[in-house]
Scaffold this active site. Structure first.
Site, short mmCIF file in Angstrom:
data_model
loop_
_atom_site.label_atom_id
_atom_site.label_comp_id
_atom_site.label_asym_id
_atom_site.label_seq_id
_atom_site.Cartn_x
_atom_site.Cartn_y
_atom_site.Cartn_z
N THR A 1 2.68 -6.10 -8.39
CA THR A 1 3.75 -6.13 -7.39
C THR A 1 4.04 -7.58 -7.04
O THR A 1 3.16 -8.30 -6.58
CB THR A 1 3.30 -5.38 -6.12
OG1 THR A 1 2.93 -4.07 -6.52
CG2 THR A 1 4.40 -5.32 -5.09
N PHE B 1 4.32 2.63 -10.00
CA PHE B 1 4.36 3.39 -8.74
C PHE B 1 3.14 4.28 -8.59
O PHE B 1 3.15 5.21 -7.79
CB PHE B 1 5.65 4.22 -8.68
CG PHE B 1 6.88 3.37 -8.80
CD1 PHE B 1 7.28 2.55 -7.75
CD2 PHE B 1 7.64 3.36 -9.97
CE1 PHE B 1 8.41 1.74 -7.87
CE2 PHE B 1 8.77 2.55 -10.10
CZ PHE B 1 9.16 1.74 -9.04
N PHE C 1 4.63 12.33 2.48
CA PHE C 1 4.42 11.08 3.22
C PHE C 1 4.89 11.21 4.67
O PHE C 1 5.41 10.26 5.26
CB PHE C 1 5.06 9.89 2.51
CG PHE C 1 4.11 9.30 1.51
CD1 PHE C 1 3.78 10.01 0.38
CD2 PHE C 1 3.50 8.08 1.73
CE1 PHE C 1 2.86 9.53 -0.53
CE2 PHE C 1 2.57 7.58 0.82
CZ PHE C 1 2.25 8.30 -0.32
N GLY D 1 -1.49 10.12 11.21
CA GLY D 1 -2.93 9.89 11.13
C GLY D 1 -3.33 8.58 11.76
O GLY D 1 -2.70 8.12 12.73
N GLY E 1 -3.34 2.32 5.03
CA GLY E 1 -4.17 1.18 4.64
C GLY E 1 -4.04 0.97 3.15
O GLY E 1 -3.04 1.35 2.54
N CYS F 1 -2.07 -2.01 -1.00
CA CYS F 1 -0.65 -2.17 -1.31
C CYS F 1 0.24 -2.25 -0.07
O CYS F 1 0.87 -3.27 0.16
CB CYS F 1 -0.20 -1.04 -2.22
SG CYS F 1 -1.18 -0.95 -3.72
C1 UGA Z 1 0.95 3.15 -2.80
C2 UGA Z 1 2.22 3.88 -3.27
O1 UGA Z 1 2.18 5.24 -2.84
C3 UGA Z 1 2.33 3.85 -4.80
O2 UGA Z 1 3.55 4.44 -5.20
C4 UGA Z 1 2.30 2.39 -5.26
O3 UGA Z 1 2.33 2.29 -6.67
C5 UGA Z 1 1.01 1.73 -4.77
O4 UGA Z 1 0.97 1.82 -3.31
C6 UGA Z 1 1.03 0.29 -5.21
O5 UGA Z 1 1.93 -0.45 -4.78
O6 UGA Z 1 0.23 -0.08 -6.08
P1 UGA Z 1 -1.65 3.76 -2.66
O7 UGA Z 1 -1.81 2.50 -1.89
O8 UGA Z 1 -2.59 4.05 -3.76
O9 UGA Z 1 -0.17 3.86 -3.29
O10 UGA Z 1 -1.81 4.96 -1.62
P2 UGA Z 1 -0.85 5.99 -0.89
O11 UGA Z 1 -1.15 7.34 -1.37
O12 UGA Z 1 0.54 5.57 -0.90
O13 UGA Z 1 -1.41 5.88 0.61
C7 UGA Z 1 -1.31 4.66 1.33
C8 UGA Z 1 -1.83 4.84 2.72
O14 UGA Z 1 -0.94 5.67 3.49
C9 UGA Z 1 -3.20 5.53 2.81
O15 UGA Z 1 -3.98 4.89 3.79
C10 UGA Z 1 -2.86 6.95 3.22
O16 UGA Z 1 -3.90 7.60 3.89
C11 UGA Z 1 -1.66 6.71 4.13
N1 UGA Z 1 -0.77 7.89 4.26
C12 UGA Z 1 -0.13 8.39 3.18
C13 UGA Z 1 -0.56 8.44 5.51
O17 UGA Z 1 -1.13 7.99 6.53
N2 UGA Z 1 0.29 9.51 5.63
C14 UGA Z 1 0.94 10.02 4.56
O18 UGA Z 1 1.72 11.00 4.74
C15 UGA Z 1 0.73 9.46 3.31
#
Ligand code: UGA
Length: 477
Positions: free
Chosen positions: A120, A151, A270, A274, A278, A281
């Site tokens: 990124t 992604f 999403f 919560g 974190g 990314c």
């Molecule tokens: C995120 C993006 O979702 C990916 O598309 C992207 O490729 C990636 O960053 C990156 O830039 O490399 P990631 O960091 O692995 O992926 O995790 P997510 O599943 O997006 O969750 C991120 C944070 O948001 C976590 O702490 C999760 O618990 C929190 N979250 C997610 C929530 O609090 N509520 C939600 O509804 C979804």
């Protein structure tokens, strides 16, 4: 195609394994000789579903590991740069690793290659890569620079790569754009999915057709990556803010999410409130995007609000713990989850780790359990006041309350009777809304969650009672 992927961290390693899986010859490069040697010997450095099987299938055949960047560049037609782009003090991305890889690629170039940003990176990075490569003597006709943002999410990285929603290829020449199309053809024309020798990686629920390839300019692709992460983080902060209003007025955020998420323009994904987002990314990318906007004359203050709401979410959770327990000093707290989300051992910018640190500072005793992230957590958490356990029940033993900090699926399926009899007091503070309040009350718990009324066991009339607490806002006071 012969591909070199430089950097064997999360993105690089998953991309390398998946490129091999869809039929390319891949060299995964890293300057950490120890890591490469472990990968060569069959170790898997990260906890990621399906990755061990892919590495096992392709290691030493379609997928090789090496520290020899120059050699790999010479052999390859496409070089993907997937090195780290950490945050600087000012919040912008530190691109020094990208620069040094670009220089090394320039020194090794011997025939036409595409150099592809996979990490990124902020807009204009491809211009800089091109500039330094030219300065280092790479002939302009021998390379093009492209942006192909990734992604994938940690925990579902392999599935995300092999069954993407879309593939974005940012290129400024036809030649480069076609080379990228060629690399992804097995996914976009669906031929990979009909192969009988492919790995047993199941399609995600709702997946129906091969991904659309979106061809853009390099700058647009760079912006797409930052804007996608910023939008998802905004969605999370938005629902967290709505949850806070729900708490104040006595509404139920789950019902609200159903109501708004079923509008197909909004969508329900999403939209889970919560303890805040974190990971490696969102926190970093939001700051970098805000920084690059500012440098280009635009004050993206929406992102500042998103970041502020996210930070506040942890403070609010700590307030909830205090509401549930009155005083904190000396309290024994079972903490379920240390990773920044379920399905990964990654603890970078993990809200769970920050909450555990704050509670330790308050003099609490933490009894932690995480299915994958304990080893990493030991390295960053103070050793005093914390013990690590091998199951949720062992962590809960005699505790004054149970805190749910990470959304691991196993935490949503606990045996509630067993849990209640294991805990010292039947108090659960759920930072991920994994349980239904009525169910928890009927199992005898005092249950606190996000954006929903706190409940306590039924006493007189057999139905769970909503509690009037400080977190329930005005009505409660
Ligand atoms: C995120 C993006 O979702 C990916 O598309 C992207 O490729 C990636 O960053 C990156 O830039 O490399 P990631 O960091 O692995 O992926 O995790 P997510 O599943 O997006 O969750 C991120 C944070 O948001 C976590 O702490 C999760 O618990 C929190 N979250 C997610 C929530 O609090 N509520 C939600 O509804 C979804």
């Amino acid at each position: 195609m012969q591909i070199a992927v430089v950097g064997s961290g999360y993105v690089g390693l998953v991309a390398a394994a998946c490129f091999a899986e869809i039929g390319h010859q891949v060299i995964s490069i890293d300057n950490d000789a120890q890591k490469i040697s472990r990968l060569q010997q069959g170790e898997v450095p990260i906890h990621e579903e399906h990755l061990p099987e892919l590495l096992e299938r392709h290691r030493g055949k379609a997928l090789k590991f090496s520290t020899d960047l120059v050699g790999a560049v010479r052999q390859s037609a496409a070089i993907f740069i997937a090195v780290g782009t950490p945050s600087t003090e000012e919040g912008d991305a530190d691109l020094s690793y990208v620069e040094s890889v670009s220089r090394a690629v320039a020194s090794a170039i011997n025939d036409y290659k595409i150099v592809v940003e996979k990490s990124t990176v902020p807009v204009f990075t491809s211009n800089w890569i091109r500039k330094v490569m030219l300065l280092d003597g790479a002939p302009s006709e021998l390379f093009d620079v492209a942006s192909n943002p990734e992604f994938l999410r940690e925990g579902t990285a392999v599935v995300d790569f092999l069954y993407p929603d879309r593939i974005v290829t940012g290129a400024d020449t036809e030649r480069c754009s076609s080379a990228l199309c060629e690399i992804y053809r097995p996914l976009t024309d669906g031929s990979y999915y009909s192969r009988t020798d492919r790995a047993a990686v199941p399609a995600p629920a709702g997946w129906s057709a091969p991904a659309r390839l979106i061809a853009t300019s390099t700058k647009s692709a760079e912006i797409i990556k930052h804007a996608s992460n910023a939008f998802l983080a905004t969605k999370i902060s938005f629902i967290n803010a709505v949850a806070n209003i729900c708490e104040a007025v006595g509404a139920d955020v789950k019902e609200v999410c159903q109501g708004i998420g079923s509008d197909s323009r909004i969508g329900s994904r999403f939209l889970n409130p919560g303890v805040g987002y974190g990971g490696s990314c969102f926190p970093k990318d939001l700051k970098a995007f805000r920084h690059v906007a500012r440098e280009n004359g635009y004050d993206f203050n929406l992102l500042s609000a998103v970041i502020a709401i996210n930070d506040e979410q942890r403070t609010r959770f700590l307030r909830k713990v205090r509401t549930a327990l009155w005083t904190l000093k000396g309290k024994k707290l079972a903490a379920l989850g240390l990773a920044f989300k379920g399905g990964t051992d990654d603890i970078r910018e993990s809200p769970a780790i920050e909450i555990a640190k704050s509670l330790l500072k308050e003099g609490c005793e933490i009894r932690a359990y995480d299915p994958a992230a304990i080893e990493r957590s030991r390295e960053v958490l103070p050793s005093k006041g914390i013990s690590y356990h091998d199951s949720a029940y062992s962590a809960a033993e005699g505790a004054d309350a149970l805190l749910i900090l990470t959304d691991w699926p196993e935490f949503a399926n606990l045996d509630l009777e067993r849990l209640r009899s294991t805990l010292g007091y039947p108090i659960v503070v759920d930072g991920r809304n994994l349980y239904d309040p009525t169910t928890m009350a009927s199992h005898g718990f005092l249950y606190y969650s996000i954006g929903r009324a706190d409940v306590q066991p039924a006493h007189r009339n057999g139905s769970p009672e909503k509690m009037a607490t400080a977190t329930s806002g005005k009505a409660a006071k």
